[in-house]
Design an enzyme around this catalytic site. Structure first.
Site, PDB file in Angstrom:
ATOM      1  N   ASP A 229       0.810  -1.223   0.000  1.00  0.00           N
ATOM      2  CA  ASP A 229       0.000   0.000   0.000  1.00  0.00           C
ATOM      3  C   ASP A 229       0.844   1.274   0.000  1.00  0.00           C
ATOM      4  O   ASP A 229       0.332   2.352  -0.318  1.00  0.00           O
ATOM      5  CB  ASP A 229      -0.934   0.030   1.219  1.00  0.00           C
ATOM      6  CG  ASP A 229      -2.010  -1.045   1.152  1.00  0.00           C
ATOM      7  OD1 ASP A 229      -2.038  -1.785   0.145  1.00  0.00           O
ATOM      8  OD2 ASP A 229      -2.814  -1.154   2.090  1.00  0.00           O
ATOM      9  N   LYS A 266     -15.331   0.833 -27.412  1.00  0.00           N
ATOM     10  CA  LYS A 266     -16.705   0.865 -26.884  1.00  0.00           C
ATOM     11  C   LYS A 266     -16.832   0.590 -25.384  1.00  0.00           C
ATOM     12  O   LYS A 266     -17.945   0.511 -24.874  1.00  0.00           O
ATOM     13  CB  LYS A 266     -17.574  -0.125 -27.654  1.00  0.00           C
ATOM     14  CG  LYS A 266     -17.140  -1.583 -27.516  1.00  0.00           C
ATOM     15  CD  LYS A 266     -18.073  -2.510 -28.316  1.00  0.00           C
ATOM     16  CE  LYS A 266     -17.671  -3.958 -28.160  1.00  0.00           C
ATOM     17  NZ  LYS A 266     -18.561  -4.866 -28.914  1.00  0.00           N
ATOM     18  N   GLU A 441      -3.402 -10.047  -7.267  1.00  0.00           N
ATOM     19  CA  GLU A 441      -2.443 -10.337  -8.341  1.00  0.00           C
ATOM     20  C   GLU A 441      -1.082  -9.699  -8.084  1.00  0.00           C
ATOM     21  O   GLU A 441      -0.059 -10.186  -8.570  1.00  0.00           O
ATOM     22  CB  GLU A 441      -2.972  -9.819  -9.692  1.00  0.00           C
ATOM     23  CG  GLU A 441      -4.283 -10.434 -10.144  1.00  0.00           C
ATOM     24  CD  GLU A 441      -5.516  -9.680  -9.660  1.00  0.00           C
ATOM     25  OE1 GLU A 441      -6.576  -9.833 -10.291  1.00  0.00           O
ATOM     26  OE2 GLU A 441      -5.416  -8.950  -8.650  1.00  0.00           O
TER      27      GLU A 441
END
Length: 566
Positions: A229, A266, A441
């Protein structure tokens, strides 16, 4: 070219005991893993020859020094120290008995802290015994450990994860728990203990050091700064390990998503990034990749923004991009965003109070107990989030804020607002949102060259501090923008990082989390560029972490900017 299947290497076949995998460790490695295991790491020059410890001035505290002095009578005021060259100092030391523990969530590089500490003992305190406590602080309390030797440690060098001895989130804080830790220290005749952890874990390390000193135990305690963090840092501790690797892993994925967005034309990708308190990861990933929108929790809090303010900002950018023909984009959101919005915190507090005493009726009569502002906010939330707030409680009956999928909530709120604007003729584009959470991850990837080397130096430095009789310090390596040879090594008084919080009528010591500073160089650079990134597609795809060649030794933007090196 070798066939694709030939990318693994069985370390049991090498024949050298140093390369034999530890029990429980996978014996098959990729070529990259194998090359990392055998990669020799540089040390700061000061650790290569003879050296001595030099003490600085007496220390204070980050806040409320009088209270910290009462809580740590044996440690408060002790100086931080620096390791300096000294040709006359002995190059070897008496053998020691040292323990090490991993505490809290995983961060890339933890194994290298252990490797660095082990190598210090092997090179400078020959004949020492090294214990790894299994499963975090619980391993100390239950005296569950493994003796760490060269054969056991070798397969974990430069590897991700904490699986060498595993971690845990237990705390040593009650009188009984302190007594258990004392018994373990006595049973193993420990000269020292190294606690590898974040702000909470290092607070506990300091409490343990104080306790051992008050009981006249010889066991000294040293901390090491760990957290992806990035919120455990100060002038003497420029960064916590794991932040560099995690941000580069997330930035690779964000870069991939950006190219996907531009390719399909999109989708708006809403990416929530790990970081429960501070928004350092989100800010660093933004500096690495240049997304269209980035929300920084500390700015939301400082400006007292509401959830609608945040949503409207996103919608404004999406509408402007639609006018330019862009119906796609990438939006970064910090995991702890909800905690930065005062009105959301007020709503959650009111819900906790109501649901503790009321049965929720289908007719919604319970809503009358909400204040007008909280009711307005509750009705603004998507139905799925309303249900999550009502139904998912923790064992104490409170709303589980961490489980709220902020990215999905914001997609729905943006959709609703865009539909309103479309009806009013203010938006003519198309919107499709895709949600992502990048978190786990990044916690156990192969550490970058920086994290691998930084951790190795932290571990080696921790050995130096213990051997010098120091306790209650956190291993500190500085001058990080310079070549490794010029890095500085020392120890910072843990009490100097502390403040107090009032909990249950008592003052509790805490190491203050380092939040994103809105006047700091990293945020200022981001703020100067975000308007350009919003409307012009300045996407950067950093690609995967490199261990050789271009980019392999690059440091995080945050660190370079904070050190004034960028």
């Amino acid at each position: 070219m070798a066939p694709a299947l030939a990318v693994t290497r069985d370390l049991t076949a090498v024949g050298s005991p140093e390369n034999a995998p530890a029990k429980g460790r996978a014996s098959v490695y990729s070529e990259v893993q194998s090359s990392r295991i055998n990669n020799t790491l540089p040390l700061p020059s000061v650790l290569k020859g003879a050296f001595k410890i030099v003490e600085g001035p007496a220390s204070s505290a980050a806040g409320n020094p009088d209270e910290i002095a009462k809580l740590f009578p044996g440690l408060y005021g002790q100086p931080s120290v620096a390791v300096v060259p000294d040709q006359d100092a002995p190059s070897s030391a008496p053998k020691l008995k040292i323990g090490v523990v991993l505490s809290g969530g995983q961060a890339p590089g933890g194994h290298n802290v252990i490797s660095g500490l082990f190598d210090y003992l092997q090179e400078r305190a020959k004949g020492s015994t090294f214990y790894g406590f299994k499963g975090g602080p619980a391993g100390i309390m239950k005296c569950k450990y493994v003796e760490l030797n060269a054969e056991y440690i070798q397969p974990y060098r430069n590897q991700g994860g904490f699986d060498m001895i595993c971690s845990g989130r237990d705390k040593i804080e009650t009188p009984d728990q302190f007594k258990q830790a004392e018994e373990t220290a006595k049973k193993l005749d420990l000269d020292g203990l190294v606690v590898i952890g974040g702000d909470d874990s290092n607070t506990n390390a300091c409490l343990l050091a104080e306790n051992f000193r008050s009981k006249n135990l010889k066991t000294r305690v040293i901390g090491c700064p760990k957290t992806i963090d990035g919120d455990l840092k100060c002038k003497e501790v420029p960064t916590s390990f794991g932040f560099d690797t995690a941000c580069k892993i997330y930035s690779e994925m964000i870069g991939n998503v950006m190219i996907d967005a531009r390719s399909t034309g999109k989708y708006y990708h809403f990416v929530r990034l790990m970081g429960r308190a501070a928004s350092h990861i989100t800010l660093e990933c933004a500096l690495q990749t240049h997304p269209n929108i980035t929300i920084i929790g500390e700015e939301v809090s400082a400006q007292k923004q509401t959830l609608k303010n945040v949503t409207d900002y996103m919608v404004d950018v999406i509408c402007k991009r639609a006018e330019l023909g862009y119906n796609y984009g990438v939006i970064l959101i910090p995991e702890g965003l909800i905690d930065f919005i005062p009105e959301v915190q007020e709503l959650i507090a009111e819900l906790n109070e109501i649901l503790a005493n009321e049965v929720v009726d289908e007719n919604g009569l319970w809503k009358k107990k909400l204040t007008e502002q909280s009711l307005k906010l509750f009705d603004l939330l998507p139905e799925a989030i309303q249900e999550q707030l009502m139904l998912e409680r923790d064992p104490h009956g409170n709303v589980q804020v961490a489980k709220i999928e902020t990215e999905k909530m914001l997609i729905q709120m943006v959709e609703t607002e865009l539909e309103k604007r479309k009806q009013a003729g203010a938006y003519k584009g198309q919107f499709m949102g895709q949600s992502h959470f990048f978190g786990y991850e990044g916690r156990c990837g192969l550490p970058t060259n920086f994290d691998a080397t930084y951790c190795y130096a932290l571990g080696y430095g921790a050995g130096v501090l213990l051997n010098s009789g120091k306790t209650g310090l956190i291993s500190s390596v500085g001058n990080l923008a310079a070549p490794v040879e010029e890095w500085t090594v020392g120890g910072t008084a843990l009490t100097a990082l502390m403040d107090v919080e009032r909990r249950h009528g008592k003052f509790k010591p805490v190491i203050k989390k380092a939040m994103v500073e809105l006047e700091g160089a990293p945020f200022k650079k981001f703020a100067s560029l975000r308007e350009e990134w919003a409307l012009k597609n300045r996407y950067i795809s950093p690609g995967p972490i490199q261990f050789t060649g271009p980019g392999s030794d690059s440091l995080s933007h945050t660190l370079l900017l904070e050190l004034g090196a960028q």
